[in-house]
Every structure is written in structure tokens, then in C-alpha cells.
Design a protein around this motif. Structure first.
Motif: not given
Length: 99
Positions: A47-53
Motif C-alpha cells: 500500500r502507498a505509505g508503507s516502507r520497504v527495505t
């Protein structure tokens, strides 16, 4: 087949930990693929707003997304790729080692 949906982090502490780990924000809802292209199977959704490494990056199918056009795909886990055009990395090039 159900999809894994990853929602945005809810707490300020979780947000701080994500930033400290070198994570990047997802700018629009995007499918997570098993490989670096839209012909690979969907294995989840961010989802938009989540963060990924980003573990590493590799060239794949060219995609036009919210941040432009690129052939760079970000591996965010084993068998989990998203187009770099959906992740705000602050760069049009590679920001992680190549896979």
C-alpha cells in the motif's frame, strides 16, 4: 489465491525503526512480483505509505510508474520484487547492490 497486503506502519516507533534500517517509502499501491517484471506472478501487494527495505536491485522489464520510467526492480525479500518506479529512493539509478 489470496494476496499478502502490507499496511503502512501505525506507530512512530515502527516508523523510526524502518528509517534506521534504510527503508524507502512506497508512493502508490503496487503489486509485489516473484521476479523483475509484470509477467511474473503476484505474490503480494504493498500500500502507498508503507516502507520497504531494498536488499538488492536488478534490471528487468521497463515500467512507467509514479516516479518515472525505469527498468530497475527492487528485491524486498526472497522472490519478492517491486518496480523501482513505485519506491521513492531519491535517485533515478541504483541505490543498493545489484542482485
Amino acid at each position: 489465491m489470496s494476496e499478502n497486503v502490507i499496511a503502512p506502519e501505525a506507530s512512530a516507533e515502527a516508523e523510526f525503526e524502518a528509517v534506521a534500517a534504510g527503508s524507502y517509502p512506497v508512493v502508490a499501491d503496487v503489486n509485489v512480483r516473484s521476479g523483475p517484471g509484470t509477467s511474473y506472478g503476484k505474490v503480494g501487494r504493498l500500500r502507498a505509505g508503507s516502507r520497504v527495505t531494498i536488499q538488492c536491485q536488478k534490471a528487468g522489464e521497463t515500467v512507467t510508474g509514479p516516479t518515472g520510467t525505469s527498468k530497475i526492480w527492487d528485491r524486498i525479500g526472497s522472490g519478492r520484487y517491486v518496480s523501482d518506479t513505485y519506491v521513492r529512493t531519491g535517485s533515478n539509478g541504483y541505490v543498493a547492490p545489484r542482485c
